[in-house]
Design an enzyme around this catalytic site. Structure first.
Site, PDB file in Angstrom:
ATOM      1  N   ALA A  90       0.803  -1.233   0.000  1.00 23.12           N
ATOM      2  CA  ALA A  90       0.000   0.000   0.000  1.00 23.12           C
ATOM      3  C   ALA A  90       0.831   1.276   0.000  1.00 23.12           C
ATOM      4  O   ALA A  90       0.309   2.352   0.259  1.00 23.12           O
ATOM      5  CB  ALA A  90      -0.941   0.003   1.203  1.00 23.12           C
TER       6      ALA A  90
ATOM      7  N   ASN B 178      -3.136  -6.887  -2.128  1.00 27.85           N
ATOM      8  CA  ASN B 178      -2.793  -6.074  -3.291  1.00 27.85           C
ATOM      9  C   ASN B 178      -1.339  -6.217  -3.732  1.00 27.85           C
ATOM     10  O   ASN B 178      -1.018  -5.957  -4.890  1.00 27.85           O
ATOM     11  CB  ASN B 178      -3.094  -4.602  -2.978  1.00 27.85           C
ATOM     12  CG  ASN B 178      -2.549  -3.669  -4.024  1.00 27.85           C
ATOM     13  OD1 ASN B 178      -3.066  -3.568  -5.128  1.00 27.85           O
ATOM     14  ND2 ASN B 178      -1.464  -2.969  -3.690  1.00 27.85           N
TER      15      ASN B 178
ATOM     16  N   SER C 118      -5.450  -9.445 -12.020  1.00 24.37           N
ATOM     17  CA  SER C 118      -5.119  -8.759 -13.263  1.00 24.37           C
ATOM     18  C   SER C 118      -5.946  -9.338 -14.398  1.00 24.37           C
ATOM     19  O   SER C 118      -6.327 -10.515 -14.367  1.00 24.37           O
ATOM     20  CB  SER C 118      -3.630  -8.914 -13.587  1.00 24.37           C
ATOM     21  OG  SER C 118      -3.344  -8.528 -14.919  1.00 24.37           O
TER      22      SER C 118
ATOM     23  N   TYR D  70       3.496 -14.153 -14.820  1.00 26.18           N
ATOM     24  CA  TYR D  70       2.583 -13.225 -14.139  1.00 26.18           C
ATOM     25  C   TYR D  70       1.135 -13.648 -14.361  1.00 26.18           C
ATOM     26  O   TYR D  70       0.324 -13.661 -13.423  1.00 26.18           O
ATOM     27  CB  TYR D  70       2.823 -11.817 -14.670  1.00 26.18           C
ATOM     28  CG  TYR D  70       1.953 -10.749 -14.057  1.00 26.18           C
ATOM     29  CD1 TYR D  70       2.202 -10.277 -12.768  1.00 26.18           C
ATOM     30  CD2 TYR D  70       0.902 -10.185 -14.769  1.00 26.18           C
ATOM     31  CE1 TYR D  70       1.420  -9.281 -12.204  1.00 26.18           C
ATOM     32  CE2 TYR D  70       0.108  -9.191 -14.222  1.00 26.18           C
ATOM     33  CZ  TYR D  70       0.372  -8.750 -12.936  1.00 26.18           C
ATOM     34  OH  TYR D  70      -0.420  -7.769 -12.380  1.00 26.18           O
TER      35      TYR D  70
ATOM     36  N   ALA E 110       0.033 -16.639 -15.019  1.00 26.01           N
ATOM     37  CA  ALA E 110      -0.207 -17.879 -14.273  1.00 26.01           C
ATOM     38  C   ALA E 110      -0.451 -17.589 -12.799  1.00 26.01           C
ATOM     39  O   ALA E 110      -1.346 -18.177 -12.172  1.00 26.01           O
ATOM     40  CB  ALA E 110       0.974 -18.830 -14.443  1.00 26.01           C
ATOM     41  N   ALA E 111       0.326 -16.670 -12.236  1.00 23.79           N
ATOM     42  CA  ALA E 111       0.164 -16.330 -10.820  1.00 23.79           C
ATOM     43  C   ALA E 111      -1.196 -15.684 -10.570  1.00 23.79           C
ATOM     44  O   ALA E 111      -1.904 -16.030  -9.610  1.00 23.79           O
ATOM     45  CB  ALA E 111       1.286 -15.397 -10.379  1.00 23.79           C
TER      46      ALA E 111
END
Length: 255
Positions: free
Chosen positions: A21, A98, A150, A163, A165-166
């Site tokens: 954050a 996040n 995402s 990215y 895949a994650a």
């Protein structure tokens, strides 16, 4: 009459923990919750000064703000962060997972170490933080777990295989855990934004950004403020019937 939730607390008296954050979407999420006077916990890894600046802005909005440093790849550090929160009497009613890192490049060039790091920051941290903080929510029969994913976790992105895949893992985690926690009145949702004006876009030059904006029906990138408003909406008590959803604010790019 003010409606009470989560152990008899008003919504505005609750505690929200936002990982990653100190900047970007996470910082805007912190400010959105601070605007209603919540207890805001700003997690960061290395950006001490930036996190303190976010905390200062939260305090100006009338909230109580706390900064907490931890490497979310380490369960031991997350446990230590929780102990510090316990010391202050802070028990998150809302968890916003996040924190994340991006990666761009051909899969053939990705090392095993890079794979592990991207998975640990983007996916393992969601598992570790959620597992550690959800018992309190279950016990009080109120909680909100909101994972920032995402658009690539939905559609996949060329040269962003790891990215993607994650984030795809985050989406599946969200859907499954939502079913597990629904009887306890704890919701689990994910927000999967399209391109947003954050530091993750710095690898694009102006011409690439212009071409990207032309591909988006809305004709522009999203803003961190727009994402933070959606996070806030999902955290509201009256959003309790929304769970297990992957919501993608993307300007019509992916429908």
């Amino acid at each position: 009459m003010t409606q009470l939730h989560g152990g008899g607390k008003k919504f505005t008296d609750m505690t929200v923990l936002i990982t990653g954050a100190s900047r970007g979407i996470g910082a805007e999420v912190a400010l959105r919750f601070a605007s209603v006077g919540m207890n805001v916990v700003i997690h960061y890894m290395n950006s001490h000064e930036a996190a303190n600046e976010v905390a200062r802005k939260c305090l100006e909005l009338g909230a109580k703000a706390y900064t907490m440093a931890a490497d979310l790849r380490s369960k031991e550090e997350i446990v230590r962060m929780k102990k510090r929160l316990d010391h202050f009497g802070l028990y998150p009613d809302i968890l916003v997972n996040n924190a994340g890192i991006s990666h761009y490049g051909l899969l053939s060039d990705v090392t095993e170490e890079e794979w592990d790091d991207i998975m640990n920051v983007n996916l393992k941290s969601v598992f570790l933080c959620t597992q550690l903080f959800m018992p309190y929510m279950i016990n009080q029969r109120f909680g909100r777990i909101i994972n920032v994913s995402s658009i690539w976790g939905i559609s996949g992105g060329s040269c962003e295989v790891v990215y993607s895949a994650a984030k795809g893992g985050v989406n599946a985690f969200t859907k499954a855990l939502a079913k597990e926690l629904a009887p306890s009145e704890v919701t689990v949702n994910a927000i999967a934004p399209g391109p947003v004006k954050t530091d993750m876009m710095v690898r694009f030059d102006p011409e690439e950004l212009r071409q990207l904006e032309e591909e988006i029906p809305a004709g522009r990138l999203g803003s961190p403020e727009e994402i933070s408003s959606l996070v806030y909406f999902l955290a509201l008590p009256e959003s309790g019937y929304i769970t297990g959803q992957i919501i993608s604010p993307n300007g019509g790019w992916l429908t």
